[in-house]
Design a protein around this motif. Sequence first.
Motif, PDB file in Angstrom:
ATOM      1  N   VAL A  66       0.839  -1.202   0.000  1.00  0.00           N
ATOM      2  CA  VAL A  66       0.000   0.000   0.000  1.00  0.00           C
ATOM      3  C   VAL A  66       0.877   1.257   0.000  1.00  0.00           C
ATOM      4  CG1 VAL A  66      -2.089  -1.016   0.979  1.00  0.00           C
ATOM      5  CG2 VAL A  66      -0.308  -0.135   2.512  1.00  0.00           C
ATOM      6  N   GLY A  67       2.084   1.095  -0.460  1.00  0.00           N
ATOM      7  CA  GLY A  67       2.944   2.266  -0.651  1.00  0.00           C
ATOM      8  C   GLY A  67       3.764   2.660   0.556  1.00  0.00           C
ATOM      9  N   PHE A  68       3.702   1.850   1.642  1.00  0.00           N
ATOM     10  CA  PHE A  68       4.444   2.190   2.847  1.00  0.00           C
ATOM     11  C   PHE A  68       5.754   1.416   2.857  1.00  0.00           C
ATOM     12  CE2 PHE A  68       5.516   2.275   7.362  1.00  0.00           C
ATOM     13  CZ  PHE A  68       5.221   3.591   7.694  1.00  0.00           C
ATOM     14  N   ASP A  69       6.823   2.131   2.621  1.00  0.00           N
ATOM     15  CA  ASP A  69       8.124   1.497   2.479  1.00  0.00           C
ATOM     16  C   ASP A  69       8.825   1.432   3.825  1.00  0.00           C
ATOM     17  OD1 ASP A  69      10.572   0.599   1.722  1.00  0.00           O
ATOM     18  OD2 ASP A  69      11.175   2.455   0.720  1.00  0.00           O
ATOM     19  N   THR A  70       9.105   0.221   4.294  1.00  0.00           N
ATOM     20  CA  THR A  70       9.790   0.091   5.579  1.00  0.00           C
ATOM     21  C   THR A  70      11.250  -0.269   5.375  1.00  0.00           C
ATOM     22  OG1 THR A  70       9.067  -2.203   5.614  1.00  0.00           O
ATOM     23  CG2 THR A  70       7.783  -0.636   6.904  1.00  0.00           C
ATOM     24  N   LYS A  71      11.633  -0.439   4.109  1.00  0.00           N
ATOM     25  CA  LYS A  71      12.992  -0.910   3.850  1.00  0.00           C
ATOM     26  C   LYS A  71      13.904   0.196   3.355  1.00  0.00           C
ATOM     27  CE  LYS A  71      10.917  -5.276   2.477  1.00  0.00           C
ATOM     28  NZ  LYS A  71       9.684  -5.086   1.681  1.00  0.00           N
TER      29      LYS A  71
ATOM     30  N   VAL B 276       1.511  13.328  -0.175  1.00  0.00           N
ATOM     31  CA  VAL B 276       1.327  12.331   0.884  1.00  0.00           C
ATOM     32  C   VAL B 276       0.784  11.056   0.257  1.00  0.00           C
ATOM     33  CG1 VAL B 276       0.037  11.738   2.983  1.00  0.00           C
ATOM     34  CG2 VAL B 276       0.832  14.082   2.631  1.00  0.00           C
ATOM     35  N   ILE B 277       1.325   9.935   0.685  1.00  0.00           N
ATOM     36  CA  ILE B 277       0.733   8.665   0.268  1.00  0.00           C
ATOM     37  C   ILE B 277       0.335   7.898   1.523  1.00  0.00           C
ATOM     38  CG2 ILE B 277       3.072   7.676  -0.070  1.00  0.00           C
ATOM     39  CD1 ILE B 277       1.678   5.797  -2.158  1.00  0.00           C
ATOM     40  N   THR B 278      -0.935   7.558   1.605  1.00  0.00           N
ATOM     41  CA  THR B 278      -1.458   6.887   2.785  1.00  0.00           C
ATOM     42  C   THR B 278      -1.997   5.521   2.409  1.00  0.00           C
ATOM     43  OG1 THR B 278      -2.078   8.957   3.818  1.00  0.00           O
ATOM     44  CG2 THR B 278      -3.226   7.017   4.584  1.00  0.00           C
ATOM     45  N   GLY B 279      -1.556   4.523   3.122  1.00  0.00           N
ATOM     46  CA  GLY B 279      -2.067   3.183   2.878  1.00  0.00           C
ATOM     47  C   GLY B 279      -2.884   2.730   4.064  1.00  0.00           C
ATOM     48  N   CYS B 280      -4.021   2.129   3.796  1.00  0.00           N
ATOM     49  CA  CYS B 280      -4.845   1.610   4.875  1.00  0.00           C
ATOM     50  C   CYS B 280      -5.043   0.141   4.617  1.00  0.00           C
ATOM     51  CB  CYS B 280      -6.208   2.284   4.881  1.00  0.00           C
ATOM     52  SG  CYS B 280      -6.096   4.052   5.128  1.00  0.00           S
ATOM     53  N   THR B 281      -4.689  -0.670   5.592  1.00  0.00           N
ATOM     54  CA  THR B 281      -4.741  -2.103   5.315  1.00  0.00           C
ATOM     55  C   THR B 281      -4.870  -2.918   6.594  1.00  0.00           C
ATOM     56  OG1 THR B 281      -3.648  -3.866   4.068  1.00  0.00           O
ATOM     57  CG2 THR B 281      -2.223  -2.413   5.358  1.00  0.00           C
ATOM     58  N   THR B 282      -5.077  -4.203   6.408  1.00  0.00           N
ATOM     59  CA  THR B 282      -5.209  -5.108   7.546  1.00  0.00           C
ATOM     60  C   THR B 282      -4.127  -6.178   7.478  1.00  0.00           C
ATOM     61  OG1 THR B 282      -6.768  -6.296   6.166  1.00  0.00           O
ATOM     62  CG2 THR B 282      -7.698  -4.933   7.891  1.00  0.00           C
TER      63      THR B 282
ATOM     64  N   ALA C 277      -0.711  27.112  -1.210  1.00  0.00           N
ATOM     65  CA  ALA C 277      -0.040  25.833  -0.929  1.00  0.00           C
ATOM     66  C   ALA C 277      -0.612  24.741  -1.836  1.00  0.00           C
ATOM     67  CB  ALA C 277      -0.214  25.453   0.527  1.00  0.00           C
ATOM     68  N   SER C 278       0.104  23.647  -1.897  1.00  0.00           N
ATOM     69  CA  SER C 278      -0.334  22.598  -2.810  1.00  0.00           C
ATOM     70  C   SER C 278      -0.094  21.211  -2.197  1.00  0.00           C
ATOM     71  CB  SER C 278       0.433  22.784  -4.124  1.00  0.00           C
ATOM     72  OG  SER C 278       0.533  21.580  -4.799  1.00  0.00           O
ATOM     73  N   LEU C 279      -1.175  20.472  -2.083  1.00  0.00           N
ATOM     74  CA  LEU C 279      -1.087  19.143  -1.469  1.00  0.00           C
ATOM     75  C   LEU C 279      -1.609  18.090  -2.440  1.00  0.00           C
ATOM     76  CD1 LEU C 279      -0.740  17.214   1.013  1.00  0.00           C
ATOM     77  CD2 LEU C 279      -3.067  17.829   1.676  1.00  0.00           C
ATOM     78  N   SER C 280      -0.825  17.055  -2.643  1.00  0.00           N
ATOM     79  CA  SER C 280      -1.385  15.903  -3.353  1.00  0.00           C
ATOM     80  C   SER C 280      -1.464  14.753  -2.352  1.00  0.00           C
ATOM     81  CB  SER C 280      -0.566  15.575  -4.604  1.00  0.00           C
ATOM     82  OG  SER C 280       0.167  14.396  -4.427  1.00  0.00           O
ATOM     83  N   TYR C 281      -2.628  14.180  -2.275  1.00  0.00           N
ATOM     84  CA  TYR C 281      -2.918  13.200  -1.245  1.00  0.00           C
ATOM     85  C   TYR C 281      -3.414  11.913  -1.899  1.00  0.00           C
ATOM     86  CZ  TYR C 281      -4.733  11.349   3.154  1.00  0.00           C
ATOM     87  OH  TYR C 281      -4.962  10.579   4.260  1.00  0.00           O
ATOM     88  N   THR C 282      -2.623  10.875  -1.793  1.00  0.00           N
ATOM     89  CA  THR C 282      -2.974   9.613  -2.429  1.00  0.00           C
ATOM     90  C   THR C 282      -3.333   8.603  -1.353  1.00  0.00           C
ATOM     91  OG1 THR C 282      -1.465  10.060  -4.237  1.00  0.00           O
ATOM     92  CG2 THR C 282      -2.102   7.771  -3.911  1.00  0.00           C
ATOM     93  N   MET C 283      -4.476   8.011  -1.477  1.00  0.00           N
ATOM     94  CA  MET C 283      -4.888   7.052  -0.460  1.00  0.00           C
ATOM     95  C   MET C 283      -5.171   5.697  -1.087  1.00  0.00           C
ATOM     96  SD  MET C 283      -7.888   7.200   2.314  1.00  0.00           S
ATOM     97  CE  MET C 283      -6.926   7.694   3.688  1.00  0.00           C
TER      98      MET C 283
ATOM     99  N   TYR D 219      -5.463  21.249  -4.176  1.00  0.00           N
ATOM    100  CA  TYR D 219      -5.547  19.953  -3.511  1.00  0.00           C
ATOM    101  C   TYR D 219      -5.867  18.899  -4.555  1.00  0.00           C
ATOM    102  CZ  TYR D 219      -7.230  16.259  -0.394  1.00  0.00           C
ATOM    103  OH  TYR D 219      -7.402  15.065   0.265  1.00  0.00           O
ATOM    104  N   THR D 220      -5.048  17.855  -4.586  1.00  0.00           N
ATOM    105  CA  THR D 220      -5.285  16.758  -5.520  1.00  0.00           C
ATOM    106  C   THR D 220      -5.434  15.487  -4.707  1.00  0.00           C
ATOM    107  OG1 THR D 220      -3.718  17.824  -6.988  1.00  0.00           O
ATOM    108  CG2 THR D 220      -4.385  15.622  -7.575  1.00  0.00           C
ATOM    109  N   SER D 221      -6.543  14.833  -4.887  1.00  0.00           N
ATOM    110  CA  SER D 221      -6.753  13.599  -4.144  1.00  0.00           C
ATOM    111  C   SER D 221      -6.790  12.434  -5.124  1.00  0.00           C
ATOM    112  CB  SER D 221      -8.082  13.687  -3.398  1.00  0.00           C
ATOM    113  OG  SER D 221      -8.641  12.407  -3.259  1.00  0.00           O
ATOM    114  N   ASN D 222      -6.091  11.371  -4.774  1.00  0.00           N
ATOM    115  CA  ASN D 222      -6.147  10.161  -5.586  1.00  0.00           C
ATOM    116  C   ASN D 222      -6.538   9.015  -4.683  1.00  0.00           C
ATOM    117  OD1 ASN D 222      -4.855  11.272  -8.099  1.00  0.00           O
ATOM    118  ND2 ASN D 222      -3.355  11.769  -6.520  1.00  0.00           N
TER     119      ASN D 222
END
Lengths: 257, 372
Positions: free
Chosen positions: B20-25, B137-143, B164-170, B194-197
């Motif tokens: 979901v786009g969350f890089d821990t490595k 911003v990239i936000t991943g929501c998962t289980t 200001a300019s925010l792109s927010y990807t969920m 504001y751009t939402s994806n």
Amino acid sequence: MEEKRNKELLLEIKDLSVKTGDKQLLYGVNLNVKEGEVHVIFGPNGSGKSSLVSAIMGLPNYEVVSGDIRFKGKSILGLGLTERARMGIGLAFQHSPVVEGVSVDILLRAIAKDKKIVHEITKETDLKKHLNREVNVGFSGGERKRGELLQLLAQSPQLVMFDEPDSGVDVENMGLIIKIVRKLLQKDLPIMKRKNCGIIVTHSGTILEKIHANIGYVMIGGRIVCSGSPLDIFDQIRTNGFARCAKEARENERFQL
Amino acid sequence: MKDSNYDKKLKEEISALDRVGFDTKGETERSGSFLVIDNKEEESLSREDELIILPITLALKEYPWVKDLLFSIVNKDKDKWTKMVAEEEQIVGSFIYVKEGVKVQFPTQSCFFLHNEGFDQILHNVIVLDPGSKLDVITGCTTGNLVTRGRHISVTETFVREGASLSYTMIHDWGAKTVVYPRTAIKVEKRGSYTSNYVALTKVGEIQSNPVAYLSDEATVKFSSIIYGRPDSLIDMGSRAILKGRGSSAEIISRVVSKRSRIISRGYIEGGNEGTKGHMECNGLLLDKKSSIYAVPELEASHIDTELSHEASIGKIAGEQLNYLMSRGLDEESARSLLIRGFLEGGIKGLPRNIQDRIDAMIRKATSKESI
Ligand SMILES: Nc1ncnc2c1ncn2[C@@H]1O[C@H](COP(=O)(O)OP(=O)(O)OP(=O)(O)O)[C@@H](O)[C@H]1O
Ligand SMILES: [Mg+2]
């Protein structure tokens, strides 16, 4: 030394009648095409030429009422599009649809067994700039025709059907189209080595001057009404129009009644 | 007591969050990172001086003005779910703040992870971009892998200050029976953008989300969503844009595919001032007889000088295109897969490279022959 052998009959159409809904499109068509041969179909607009190649390809809506289509010795009437394509039947559509969202590159990669050829064949068809565009979306008439040939190059069928590959193509691009049609038909191989065969639907003579065809037909009202040397037939059409053939067709019909 | 096996498994699952786009490595460049597991803020980290990433409780201590932002654009009493968030004693959530004029180069990532079966994850998030700043911003929501049931209930309030300019990807990738009720509002001030994806391509119980953006003069907003409803999912997704400022504009684009699921695809634009413009495109694709899509594009003009339009279409895969592809030797599944993929890809374009690549990979996976 390769053994000399007779050319194999690839496509056999026997007494084929086809309809769509309530409308009959083809009446008792017969056609035999051997390896290495090229057959040409002429005929006025709406006479059934596209219907014939569509029925061979197996497009739905072209319902076979009677007769048979055999390819490589087997009836293919029960086979779907995918199976026919995989057996080696290919069609360059007269009117290709647009496919939104699918790029030419992705489609070619899905079609070609050997992905490495993609680069080369797009260069050959002068469509490199189109590789990342959506298939046929916003393509000019000529680009669409080249795009059809490009896909056939990726597919590499053994029976290659061209439904008006030359209509709306400018003089310069005509040279390119002819070159690719020749390649698909293995025209640059010695006769005995050619395995492919072709059916070309056309209204113009240009393509015939550059590609030798074995036999030509005139289709009128869903029937093949005459056949003969392609250049002769084309000359006749040019001087007398389809009228003479049409007359023959009417006489035939009267004769049958 | 939780045993070490549990910890080991948790670690494995965390390292799989890159789906979901969350890089821990540390393989992708990120400016910051925020991770919530169930109701614990596990990580809040910023790599830039002027990018603040904190658990909301700490933010409230450090920046007293944050308190006034809570429930300032989402109404506390809006529904049962906002009330649940308001009633939480110990609030959990992220605070992401970019200071004036700072343009953050790499995306900030956040992740809301439901790890325990049946857990209620209740969050309140705040994002603030001060004037002239910029952030992706990239936000991943998962289980977790084994979690099927659970609830995610959240309020997210976002403030994009002047220019200001925010792109927010969920990216939503929930468990099969998870229910998800995010309540989101965005305030976009003068000339802000504001751009939402929004991407939801996997199985879920129910999602109900209707983010609303309030726009000041010359502000712009663009909402893009791609949704692939899986069997038995119910997804009610819609974006709303209230064009209050002069010359503000909104675009809402959604591509939804339904496979034995029900999708409600909403869109609402209100043109409430002179020179405002809004356009909406809402396309749906039904994959079978048991699917349904209800498209609700709404336009409301409350000023004479506004220009609003919408296009909506719902249909099945075009037979002509399918036949065309099959006549080249593709089997039906491959042809369908290409067409569905193309349809979804058309919904989200032009994101920052490493986010776009991630989404493209997710679309490819979701539309592979095996999974359609
Ligand atoms: N699906 C269909 N429904 C109704 N009529 C059809 C359908 N398909 C073809 N026809 C009709 O069948 C006739 C033959 O069409 P076909 O496309 O085979 O002609 P053609 O010889 O290829 O003509 P052209 O030179 O214009 O391409 C036409 O009158 C056409 O309108
Ligand atoms: Mg035709």
